[in-house]
Design a protein around this motif. Structure first.
Motif, PDB file in Angstrom:
ATOM      1  N   PHE A   1       0.834  -1.181   0.000  1.00 12.97           N
ATOM      2  CA  PHE A   1       0.000   0.000   0.000  1.00 12.97           C
ATOM      3  C   PHE A   1       0.880   1.246   0.000  1.00 12.97           C
ATOM      4  O   PHE A   1       2.033   1.203   0.430  1.00 12.97           O
ATOM      5  N   PRO A   2       0.338   2.323  -0.483  1.00 10.60           N
ATOM      6  CA  PRO A   2       1.134   3.557  -0.573  1.00 10.60           C
ATOM      7  C   PRO A   2       1.457   4.140   0.803  1.00 10.60           C
ATOM      8  O   PRO A   2       0.586   4.280   1.656  1.00 10.60           O
ATOM      9  N   VAL A   3       2.722   4.468   0.980  1.00  4.24           N
ATOM     10  CA  VAL A   3       3.223   5.045   2.223  1.00  4.24           C
ATOM     11  C   VAL A   3       4.129   6.215   1.878  1.00  4.24           C
ATOM     12  O   VAL A   3       4.859   6.178   0.899  1.00  4.24           O
ATOM     13  N   GLN A   4       4.059   7.234   2.696  1.00  3.75           N
ATOM     14  CA  GLN A   4       4.939   8.380   2.513  1.00  3.75           C
ATOM     15  C   GLN A   4       5.654   8.632   3.830  1.00  3.75           C
ATOM     16  O   GLN A   4       5.010   8.714   4.885  1.00  3.75           O
ATOM     17  N   LEU A   5       6.980   8.730   3.782  1.00  5.45           N
ATOM     18  CA  LEU A   5       7.763   9.012   4.979  1.00  5.45           C
ATOM     19  C   LEU A   5       8.113  10.494   5.024  1.00  5.45           C
ATOM     20  O   LEU A   5       8.418  11.094   3.995  1.00  5.45           O
ATOM     21  N   LEU A   6       8.085  11.037   6.221  1.00  8.64           N
ATOM     22  CA  LEU A   6       8.418  12.432   6.410  1.00  8.64           C
ATOM     23  C   LEU A   6       9.408  12.530   7.559  1.00  8.64           C
ATOM     24  O   LEU A   6       9.078  12.184   8.698  1.00  8.64           O
ATOM     25  N   ALA A   7      10.608  12.964   7.245  1.00 10.88           N
ATOM     26  CA  ALA A   7      11.624  13.178   8.273  1.00 10.88           C
ATOM     27  C   ALA A   7      11.704  14.671   8.545  1.00 10.88           C
ATOM     28  O   ALA A   7      11.764  15.473   7.619  1.00 10.88           O
ATOM     29  N   THR A   8      11.668  15.028   9.822  1.00 12.43           N
ATOM     30  CA  THR A   8      11.731  16.436  10.189  1.00 12.43           C
ATOM     31  C   THR A   8      12.762  16.629  11.285  1.00 12.43           C
ATOM     32  O   THR A   8      13.121  15.691  11.991  1.00 12.43           O
ATOM     33  N   GLY A   9      13.222  17.842  11.407  1.00  9.89           N
ATOM     34  CA  GLY A   9      14.186  18.160  12.445  1.00  9.89           C
ATOM     35  C   GLY A   9      14.626  19.599  12.334  1.00  9.89           C
ATOM     36  O   GLY A   9      14.215  20.318  11.422  1.00  9.89           O
ATOM     37  N   PRO A  10      15.471  20.010  13.248  1.00  3.78           N
ATOM     38  CA  PRO A  10      15.873  21.408  13.282  1.00  3.78           C
ATOM     39  C   PRO A  10      16.711  21.843  12.078  1.00  3.78           C
ATOM     40  O   PRO A  10      16.838  23.030  11.818  1.00  3.78           O
TER      41      PRO A  10
END
Length: 181
Positions: A1-10
């Motif tokens: 199934f479709p998945v989207q990863l989002l990495a965040t940080g300073p």
């Protein structure tokens, strides 16, 4: 199934997680369910949550009844009256320290990640979130969230007004410093 990863940080994508959450809240048409151990979001994210409930979306927030941080518990509870007035259903989980960080939207979209719903996760910490575009997965996650709500106490509309003055003063004082927790 479709998945989207989002990495965040300073160092990059600093506002991306808050923007994703706000967009997710606004996309909800029928139901929004959030589980988080620490609830003290920035004003924009909290406003999006309030507006979602005010437009008639069944909005549920599940937090631990006994948080491992008395400061975060107080900061979260300082927001209860506003949330309840907007129509948010607040569930305090009593089966231990709930550390699940999940969101389901209309049982069609799910978000799981390392981020809490607090300013530190939204603005300072390195976090990773996974957005899952799958009805079956979202429904299974929603089933898990239901089990959390079954082991929780629903906070009543008038509960905050029944707290002692000293309790409310403590919570509101901690709420003022919540951005630095």
């Amino acid at each position: 199934f479709p998945v989207q990863l989002l990495a965040t940080g300073p160092n990059s994508n600093n506002q991306a997680l808050a923007q994703l959450l706000q967009t997710a809240f606004f996309s909800a048409q029928e139901e929004l369910v959030i589980t988080t151990p620490y609830f003290s979001p920035d004003i924009s994210t909290e406003s999006a949550l309030l507006i979602t409930a005010q437009r008639g979306v069944a909005t549920h927030l599940v937090v631990p009844r006994n948080n491992d941080s008395k400061l975060f518990a107080a900061a979260s509870r300082s927001r209860y009256a506003r949330l309840l007035d907007a129509g948010v259903h607040i569930h305090e989980f009593h089966g231990g320290m709930l550390h699940s960080k999940t969101i389901t939207i209309d049982r069609t979209l799910a978000l799981i990640g390392s981020a809490n719903l607090d300013r530190r996760s939204l603005e300072l910490n390195f976090e990773v979130s996974m957005l899952i575009y799958d009805t079956d997965f979202a429904s299974e996650l929603r089933f898990l969230q239901t089990s959390y709500m079954e082991h929780a106490t629903l906070v009543g509309q008038h509960t905050p007004s029944q707290w002692s003055i000293s309790q409310r003063l403590w919570q509101n004082a901690v709420g003022l410093i919540a951005p630095i927790l």
